[in-house]
Design a protein around this motif. Sequence first.
Motif, PDB file in Angstrom:
ATOM      1  N   TYR A   1     -52.249  44.547  33.957  1.00  0.00           N
ATOM      2  CA  TYR A   1     -53.502  45.304  33.911  1.00  0.00           C
ATOM      3  C   TYR A   1     -53.265  46.799  34.079  1.00  0.00           C
ATOM      4  CZ  TYR A   1     -58.478  46.101  33.911  1.00  0.00           C
ATOM      5  OH  TYR A   1     -59.740  46.525  33.559  1.00  0.00           O
ATOM      6  N   THR A   2     -52.239  47.137  34.849  1.00  0.00           N
ATOM      7  CA  THR A   2     -51.856  48.555  34.944  1.00  0.00           C
ATOM      8  C   THR A   2     -51.424  49.063  33.580  1.00  0.00           C
ATOM      9  OG1 THR A   2     -51.123  48.237  37.224  1.00  0.00           O
ATOM     10  CG2 THR A   2     -50.322  50.205  36.085  1.00  0.00           C
ATOM     11  N   PHE A   3     -50.683  48.226  32.842  1.00  0.00           N
ATOM     12  CA  PHE A   3     -50.272  48.596  31.485  1.00  0.00           C
ATOM     13  C   PHE A   3     -51.489  48.750  30.582  1.00  0.00           C
ATOM     14  CE2 PHE A   3     -48.997  47.415  27.148  1.00  0.00           C
ATOM     15  CZ  PHE A   3     -47.980  48.343  26.937  1.00  0.00           C
ATOM     16  N   ILE A   4     -52.458  47.843  30.705  1.00  0.00           N
ATOM     17  CA  ILE A   4     -53.684  47.911  29.908  1.00  0.00           C
ATOM     18  C   ILE A   4     -54.445  49.196  30.214  1.00  0.00           C
ATOM     19  CG2 ILE A   4     -56.008  46.895  29.715  1.00  0.00           C
ATOM     20  CD1 ILE A   4     -54.627  44.139  29.750  1.00  0.00           C
ATOM     21  N   LEU A   5     -54.515  49.569  31.484  1.00  0.00           N
ATOM     22  CA  LEU A   5     -55.184  50.821  31.861  1.00  0.00           C
ATOM     23  C   LEU A   5     -54.479  52.022  31.258  1.00  0.00           C
ATOM     24  CD1 LEU A   5     -56.069  50.184  35.626  1.00  0.00           C
ATOM     25  CD2 LEU A   5     -57.643  50.238  33.687  1.00  0.00           C
ATOM     26  N   SER A   6     -53.150  51.949  31.176  1.00  0.00           N
ATOM     27  CA  SER A   6     -52.406  53.063  30.568  1.00  0.00           C
ATOM     28  C   SER A   6     -52.706  53.160  29.081  1.00  0.00           C
ATOM     29  CB  SER A   6     -50.904  52.894  30.798  1.00  0.00           C
ATOM     30  OG  SER A   6     -50.370  51.830  30.036  1.00  0.00           O
ATOM     31  N   VAL A   7     -52.869  52.015  28.409  1.00  0.00           N
ATOM     32  CA  VAL A   7     -53.232  52.018  26.982  1.00  0.00           C
ATOM     33  C   VAL A   7     -54.623  52.621  26.802  1.00  0.00           C
ATOM     34  CG1 VAL A   7     -53.719  50.583  24.965  1.00  0.00           C
ATOM     35  CG2 VAL A   7     -51.762  50.039  26.434  1.00  0.00           C
ATOM     36  N   ILE A   8     -55.548  52.241  27.689  1.00  0.00           N
ATOM     37  CA  ILE A   8     -56.901  52.798  27.622  1.00  0.00           C
ATOM     38  C   ILE A   8     -56.863  54.310  27.789  1.00  0.00           C
ATOM     39  CG2 ILE A   8     -59.133  52.910  28.811  1.00  0.00           C
ATOM     40  CD1 ILE A   8     -58.755  49.906  29.483  1.00  0.00           C
ATOM     41  N   GLY A   9     -56.038  54.777  28.735  1.00  0.00           N
ATOM     42  CA  GLY A   9     -55.942  56.209  28.975  1.00  0.00           C
ATOM     43  C   GLY A   9     -55.265  56.964  27.847  1.00  0.00           C
ATOM     44  N   ILE A  10     -54.144  56.409  27.351  1.00  0.00           N
ATOM     45  CA  ILE A  10     -53.360  57.094  26.319  1.00  0.00           C
ATOM     46  C   ILE A  10     -54.011  56.993  24.946  1.00  0.00           C
ATOM     47  CG2 ILE A  10     -51.149  57.081  25.086  1.00  0.00           C
ATOM     48  CD1 ILE A  10     -49.883  56.073  27.718  1.00  0.00           C
ATOM     49  N   ASN A  11     -54.615  55.839  24.657  1.00  0.00           N
ATOM     50  CA  ASN A  11     -55.150  55.566  23.335  1.00  0.00           C
ATOM     51  C   ASN A  11     -56.670  55.694  23.297  1.00  0.00           C
ATOM     52  OD1 ASN A  11     -55.372  54.695  20.704  1.00  0.00           O
ATOM     53  ND2 ASN A  11     -54.997  52.551  21.143  1.00  0.00           N
ATOM     54  N   GLY A  12     -57.341  55.042  24.254  1.00  0.00           N
ATOM     55  CA  GLY A  12     -58.794  54.954  24.221  1.00  0.00           C
ATOM     56  C   GLY A  12     -59.518  56.247  24.514  1.00  0.00           C
ATOM     57  N   VAL A  13     -59.026  57.003  25.495  1.00  0.00           N
ATOM     58  CA  VAL A  13     -59.704  58.249  25.858  1.00  0.00           C
ATOM     59  C   VAL A  13     -59.657  59.271  24.717  1.00  0.00           C
ATOM     60  CG1 VAL A  13     -59.706  60.221  27.438  1.00  0.00           C
ATOM     61  CG2 VAL A  13     -59.434  57.895  28.336  1.00  0.00           C
ATOM     62  N   PRO A  14     -58.477  59.525  24.102  1.00  0.00           N
ATOM     63  CA  PRO A  14     -58.469  60.440  22.950  1.00  0.00           C
ATOM     64  C   PRO A  14     -59.352  59.949  21.799  1.00  0.00           C
ATOM     65  CG  PRO A  14     -56.242  60.144  23.776  1.00  0.00           C
ATOM     66  CD  PRO A  14     -57.098  59.144  24.484  1.00  0.00           C
ATOM     67  N   GLU A  15     -59.361  58.628  21.547  1.00  0.00           N
ATOM     68  CA  GLU A  15     -60.230  58.085  20.502  1.00  0.00           C
ATOM     69  C   GLU A  15     -61.696  58.395  20.809  1.00  0.00           C
ATOM     70  OE1 GLU A  15     -59.704  53.940  19.843  1.00  0.00           O
ATOM     71  OE2 GLU A  15     -57.803  54.163  18.767  1.00  0.00           O
ATOM     72  N   ALA A  16     -62.089  58.267  22.083  1.00  0.00           N
ATOM     73  CA  ALA A  16     -63.476  58.521  22.467  1.00  0.00           C
ATOM     74  C   ALA A  16     -63.827  59.997  22.292  1.00  0.00           C
ATOM     75  CB  ALA A  16     -63.697  58.087  23.919  1.00  0.00           C
ATOM     76  N   ILE A  17     -62.904  60.886  22.646  1.00  0.00           N
ATOM     77  CA  ILE A  17     -63.143  62.328  22.495  1.00  0.00           C
ATOM     78  C   ILE A  17     -63.303  62.689  21.025  1.00  0.00           C
ATOM     79  CG2 ILE A  17     -62.125  64.619  22.788  1.00  0.00           C
ATOM     80  CD1 ILE A  17     -60.795  63.508  25.354  1.00  0.00           C
ATOM     81  N   VAL A  18     -62.387  62.164  20.195  1.00  0.00           N
ATOM     82  CA  VAL A  18     -62.459  62.421  18.753  1.00  0.00           C
ATOM     83  C   VAL A  18     -63.756  61.863  18.172  1.00  0.00           C
ATOM     84  CG1 VAL A  18     -61.417  61.856  16.522  1.00  0.00           C
ATOM     85  CG2 VAL A  18     -59.961  62.548  18.428  1.00  0.00           C
ATOM     86  N   ALA A  19     -64.145  60.650  18.622  1.00  0.00           N
ATOM     87  CA  ALA A  19     -65.384  60.039  18.129  1.00  0.00           C
ATOM     88  C   ALA A  19     -66.598  60.882  18.496  1.00  0.00           C
ATOM     89  CB  ALA A  19     -65.536  58.627  18.695  1.00  0.00           C
ATOM     90  N   GLY A  20     -66.612  61.419  19.721  1.00  0.00           N
ATOM     91  CA  GLY A  20     -67.724  62.263  20.135  1.00  0.00           C
ATOM     92  C   GLY A  20     -67.826  63.523  19.301  1.00  0.00           C
TER      93      GLY A  20
END
Length: 229
Positions: A187-206
């Motif tokens: 789950y720590t690895f999953i959180l790192s994926v969310i941070g590395i991948n998901g957060v930039p995707e959300a910023i770009v989407a916004g």
Amino acid sequence: MNNLTTQKPAGSRYSTMSMVQVAIFGAIICIMAFTPFLGYIPLGFTRATIIHIPVIIASLLMGPKKGGVLGFLFGLTSFINNTINPTATSFVFTPFYSIGEISGGIGSVIICFIPRILVGVIPYFVYKLVLRFVSEDTRNKGVSSVGLVLAGVSGALVNTLLVMNLIYVFFREPYAQANEVATSAVYTFILSVIGINGVPEAIVAGILTLCIGKVLMKKNVKERLGFRK
């Protein structure tokens, strides 16, 4: 002699236009999905994506039903891509891919489709909720910059957060094994994926939803393009 003019009923015209609009957005999604390095960007252990952007925009313009249909198409392109052009973790998106003893199942179908359908639903309601709290002038114009940003961010995050958390629910151990991570640390690895991948995707989407939406969501533009929502 009387000249008879046959006119299509208004409902029929709107129905035809609605199908054309959905088809155009569907074509954009398919072009992005199957053009290398455009819609799906390989990162080795997973793929980043910007295909949620047209789904979010469609949701805002056409409503949650058509947005959900296009979200399903988004999921279908992911399903196909992960079946014919797999990465090490494609088993979480398709039951037709396996690596060693690890294979997908019904959980793969849920992960592949449910979050993507919601990408076409949630932004619409987020935007409508924001409009309740803005000035009457903004509501009349139908364009809220804050609403567009939050709609874009919510669409991207609902995809990333649901996908990654459903992976933990259905494929915790296989996902850890495929990524050479201890099960206790997955789950720590999953959180790192969310941070590395998901957060930039959300910023770009916004940002992209704001830029595109500021043009297409204007009342006069929507009317000219035939959008009724």
